[in-house]
Design an enzyme around this catalytic site. Sequence first.
Site, PDB file in Angstrom:
ATOM      1  N   HIS A   1       0.500  -0.850  -0.250  1.00 14.24           N
ATOM      2  CA  HIS A   1       0.002   0.163   0.204  1.00 14.24           C
ATOM      3  C   HIS A   1       0.875   1.275  -0.652  1.00 14.24           C
ATOM      4  O   HIS A   1       1.540   1.432  -1.164  1.00 14.24           O
ATOM      5  CB  HIS A   1      -0.929   0.016   1.258  1.00 14.24           C
TER       6      HIS A   1
ATOM      7  N   HIS B   1      -2.361  -1.714 -10.245  1.00 12.78           N
ATOM      8  CA  HIS B   1      -3.098  -1.323  -8.980  1.00 12.78           C
ATOM      9  C   HIS B   1      -4.691  -2.504  -9.209  1.00 12.78           C
ATOM     10  O   HIS B   1      -4.752  -2.672  -9.708  1.00 12.78           O
ATOM     11  CB  HIS B   1      -3.523  -0.012  -9.616  1.00 12.78           C
TER      12      HIS B   1
ATOM     13  N   ASP C   1       2.780   6.221  -7.299  1.00 14.63           N
ATOM     14  CA  ASP C   1       4.316   5.320  -6.492  1.00 14.63           C
ATOM     15  C   ASP C   1       5.206   5.591  -6.885  1.00 14.63           C
ATOM     16  O   ASP C   1       6.476   5.318  -6.847  1.00 14.63           O
ATOM     17  CB  ASP C   1       3.915   4.078  -5.496  1.00 14.63           C
TER      18      ASP C   1
END
Length: 457
Positions: free
Chosen positions: A288, A327, A383
Amino acid sequence: MAKPGAPSSLDQAEQIPQPTNGRNTLTIKDDRTGKQYVIPIEYDTIHATDLRQIKIKDDDFGMMTYDPAFLNTAACKSRITYIDGDKGILRYRGYPIEQLAEKSTYLEVAYLLIYGELPTKSQYEKWMNDIKMHTLIHENIKKFVDGFHYDAHPMGMLISSVAALSTFYTDAKHISDPESRKLQIFRLVAKMPTLAAFVFRHSVGRPYVYPDNDLSYPGNFLNMLFRMTELKYKVDPVLEHALDVLFILHADHEQNCSTSAMRNVGSSHVDPFSATAAAAAALYGPLHGGANEAVLLMLSEIGSKSNVPAFIKTVKEGKGRLMGFGHRVYKNYDPRAKVIKKLADEVFEVTGRNPMLDIALELEHIALDDEYFIKRKLYPNVDFYSGLIYQAMGFPVDMFPVLFAIGRTSGWVAQWQEMLLDPEQKIARPRQIFLGPGLRDYVMMGKRAEEKVPKNL
Ligand SMILES: CC(C)(COP(=O)(O)OP(=O)(O)OC[C@H]1O[C@@H](n2cnc3c(N)ncnc32)[C@H](O)[C@@H]1OP(=O)(O)O)[C@@H](O)C(=O)NCCC(=O)NCCS
């Protein structure tokens, strides 16, 4: 435009397919009994509890759905964030993330998430003032942070110190009182940067810097992180803006792991500081909020652009993952990654180019053209580039999830409040399929057979 019959109050109601024959029901035939059940459909969803009438015998528990990791279960109705993962769309309260990132500030977005509308000028000024009034933390929290080991992970310190806030603000347990909720929301949004900066200063062995309320929300955060002996910290406007945009991009993402933790833990009616600590703990995990840290580790392990094809080969052989790719929801380019990629250029103008950017660009270039990634719809996520920016701004990697947590706090509290005000919500309590042993009698210790403990326990 909402279709006739569709509830107009739900922002996305127009997206929900409507029946062509006017019948909004699902007919299920149980082949074990031959019985048929007609179950109402609402928002393209059925109520899981409607399945409980499907039984073989009257005293059966009734049918449940099995959905580990909640791949296809809506646990709430929400009006906060809309994502279309296939199309790469992210909107807060209807506003596209790209527009908010370009035109708004984090505090404006926080207001939008929490109150549902963008603030007017006077509302914004009051909101900013309310936040500024709460940026200081109790002096005892400093002692608390002091107690952590010199090499404690900043995220571990943040989680513990947010939880500790509940011991300072005992009024926070009055979660049914709107005034109390409002106050705790001010406190959480205001104090997270202060806590984050204090844990950072502790980890680098520098004295704590108190908030400077003349500065903007991100400007003050930079001040608390990086001020040395100067009387007034001079904020670099590019870095201030970049941090603000990063906070906006991370502010909410509907029912992700940490937000679900916030709602689940909050559903027990615990105070919001304890629930936020739980949410932050969920965010700490590498799948996460820790993924951008993992991206940088991966980039430094790859070492140079020329090693990228060999690395991609190992990923395709199943010997690891391409961190920052893929994702659960986005099966397209993460819209936040697009904004961040642009932002990176602005930041690198000031900080100098992060040498690992070339490796990242090459990875993206090869992966987006490779059958393995195309077939599985694996695209860069938020990210992939954020870590490069954070690193260029002078943040050590273990501060990355802490930065994420600051931005996400407004989303957590917005979702927490929505959950509390939703009359359909109760304490979260999933079911299980029990596959363990049936009834057996207790065996005295000396008479127990030597069972082998499975290797993974
Ligand atoms: C985010 C993530 C956990 C989502 O996982 P998920 O929706 O459960 O997807 P799955 O793990 O079922 O993966 C589906 C397939 O894609 C592959 N896959 C998923 N992410 C991958 C990645 N980053 N690199 C390589 N392969 C990947 C899986 O191996 C699987 O392949 P298979 O069908 O051949 O078994 C996953 O993509 C991941 O681990 N990404 C890297 C970590 C990361 O960047 N996290 C940040 C999210 S914001």
